[in-house]
Design a protein around this motif. Sequence first.
Motif: not given
Length: 77
Positions: A12, A33, A48, A52
């Motif tokens: 990220i 991201f 996020k 991921l």
Amino acid sequence: MLLSWIVGKPSIAWEYQFGKTYDCLESIGMDRFVIKTTDYNFDEYKRKFEYLCENREEIIIESQNNINKFKDKQKKI
């Protein structure tokens, strides 16, 4: 940050100024991201990060495909 994506280590990214981070990840199709520091909240980061982690292999494949397309475009220039 971009180098980590190139070697298959997604992360990220924090965009803190001028949109360079977003533009960079957008060029490889991974702009989802990016979190702007001005818009940061923990819940968004956590969402996020979990996405991921849960989809890591698919994200790596997608990003590598996009990176390879980008490399092919650069070779033509």
